[in-house]
Design an enzyme around this catalytic site. Sequence first.
Site, PDB file in Angstrom:
ATOM      1  N   HIS A 181       1.428  -6.013  -8.530  1.00 25.29           N
ATOM      2  CA  HIS A 181       1.359  -7.037  -9.557  1.00 25.29           C
ATOM      3  C   HIS A 181       1.277  -6.403 -10.940  1.00 25.29           C
ATOM      4  O   HIS A 181       0.643  -5.366 -11.115  1.00 25.29           O
ATOM      5  CB  HIS A 181       0.147  -7.935  -9.329  1.00 25.29           C
ATOM      6  CG  HIS A 181       0.136  -8.579  -7.982  1.00 25.29           C
ATOM      7  ND1 HIS A 181      -1.003  -8.689  -7.231  1.00 25.29           N
ATOM      8  CD2 HIS A 181       1.123  -9.138  -7.244  1.00 25.29           C
ATOM      9  CE1 HIS A 181      -0.725  -9.295  -6.085  1.00 25.29           C
ATOM     10  NE2 HIS A 181       0.570  -9.558  -6.068  1.00 25.29           N
ATOM     11  N   LYS A 233      -6.657  -2.932 -16.633  1.00 24.70           N
ATOM     12  CA  LYS A 233      -7.591  -3.296 -15.557  1.00 24.70           C
ATOM     13  C   LYS A 233      -8.569  -2.152 -15.302  1.00 24.70           C
ATOM     14  O   LYS A 233      -8.221  -0.984 -15.452  1.00 24.70           O
ATOM     15  CB  LYS A 233      -6.846  -3.585 -14.252  1.00 24.70           C
ATOM     16  CG  LYS A 233      -5.976  -4.817 -14.284  1.00 24.70           C
ATOM     17  CD  LYS A 233      -5.266  -5.026 -12.954  1.00 24.70           C
ATOM     18  CE  LYS A 233      -4.390  -6.266 -12.999  1.00 24.70           C
ATOM     19  NZ  LYS A 233      -3.632  -6.437 -11.755  1.00 24.70           N
ATOM     20  N   TYR A 251     -12.577  -6.444 -10.158  1.00 26.40           N
ATOM     21  CA  TYR A 251     -11.840  -5.855 -11.260  1.00 26.40           C
ATOM     22  C   TYR A 251     -11.937  -6.684 -12.518  1.00 26.40           C
ATOM     23  O   TYR A 251     -12.049  -7.897 -12.493  1.00 26.40           O
ATOM     24  CB  TYR A 251     -10.384  -5.547 -10.893  1.00 26.40           C
ATOM     25  CG  TYR A 251      -9.539  -6.696 -10.411  1.00 26.40           C
ATOM     26  CD1 TYR A 251      -8.623  -7.295 -11.260  1.00 26.40           C
ATOM     27  CD2 TYR A 251      -9.626  -7.149  -9.097  1.00 26.40           C
ATOM     28  CE1 TYR A 251      -7.824  -8.339 -10.809  1.00 26.40           C
ATOM     29  CE2 TYR A 251      -8.825  -8.177  -8.652  1.00 26.40           C
ATOM     30  CZ  TYR A 251      -7.929  -8.774  -9.516  1.00 26.40           C
ATOM     31  OH  TYR A 251      -7.143  -9.797  -9.072  1.00 26.40           O
ATOM     32  N   ARG A 258       3.597 -14.723  -0.169  1.00 34.97           N
ATOM     33  CA  ARG A 258       4.003 -14.432  -1.545  1.00 34.97           C
ATOM     34  C   ARG A 258       4.290 -12.942  -1.718  1.00 34.97           C
ATOM     35  O   ARG A 258       5.316 -12.552  -2.276  1.00 34.97           O
ATOM     36  CB  ARG A 258       2.910 -14.889  -2.512  1.00 34.97           C
ATOM     37  CG  ARG A 258       3.217 -14.599  -3.956  1.00 34.97           C
ATOM     38  CD  ARG A 258       2.118 -15.169  -4.882  1.00 34.97           C
ATOM     39  NE  ARG A 258       2.255 -14.606  -6.186  1.00 34.97           N
ATOM     40  CZ  ARG A 258       1.418 -13.741  -6.741  1.00 34.97           C
ATOM     41  NH1 ARG A 258       0.336 -13.346  -6.090  1.00 34.97           N
ATOM     42  NH2 ARG A 258       1.619 -13.259  -7.939  1.00 34.97           N
ATOM     43  N   ASP A 259       3.360 -12.074  -1.255  1.00 34.76           N
ATOM     44  CA  ASP A 259       3.571 -10.635  -1.423  1.00 34.76           C
ATOM     45  C   ASP A 259       4.735 -10.120  -0.564  1.00 34.76           C
ATOM     46  O   ASP A 259       5.373  -9.135  -0.911  1.00 34.76           O
ATOM     47  CB  ASP A 259       2.293  -9.857  -1.121  1.00 34.76           C
ATOM     48  CG  ASP A 259       1.288  -9.902  -2.276  1.00 34.76           C
ATOM     49  OD1 ASP A 259       1.665 -10.313  -3.390  1.00 34.76           O
ATOM     50  OD2 ASP A 259       0.123  -9.535  -2.052  1.00 34.76           O
TER      51      ASP A 259
END
Length: 174
Positions: free
Chosen positions: A62, A72, A132, A167-168
């Site tokens: 992502h 991040k 995160y 989705r992934d």
Amino acid sequence: MKFIGTPLPGVFEIEPEPIVDERGFFARTFDAGPFAERGLPGRWAQHNLSRNLRRGTLRGLHGVKPGFEEAKLVSCTRGAIWDVVVDLRSDSPTQLQWHAVVLSAARGNALFIPTGCLHGFQTLEDDADVFYCMSAPFDPEAAFSARFDDPKLGIAWPLLEPVLSPRDQSHPNL
């Protein structure tokens, strides 16, 4: 805190320096001063927790589209993960290269990921929690993803047959 450089410019593994006594230990996991000394963000706009029930769970890759800023700071607060950064910065000497670090609750380490990079991880244990911080709030209009097994990247994920969301599984190659 110790900042350990990686082969990707601006990507740091951060190790705590615990003060230990008979009760356990105390360690800083973030301090704005040492981050600022390295030109890294000192304020985080959003904090996220990812609970992962099964070993082998893979989330990613992502990132955000060029022109958007999102750094991040990733840590694993329960269990262990294999955390991956892919450098997409057009001006970087390591563009399209990747680097991975094992983050674990036992080690208390973290990974700083600068803007312009993709991020993903695979859990090495059942019941892994990933915490995160993001320098900007999530913006669905800015988000994009790439396939975890894109042959152009050649990421050597540690566990075969990853647990993926639909989705992934459907992300395109870069």
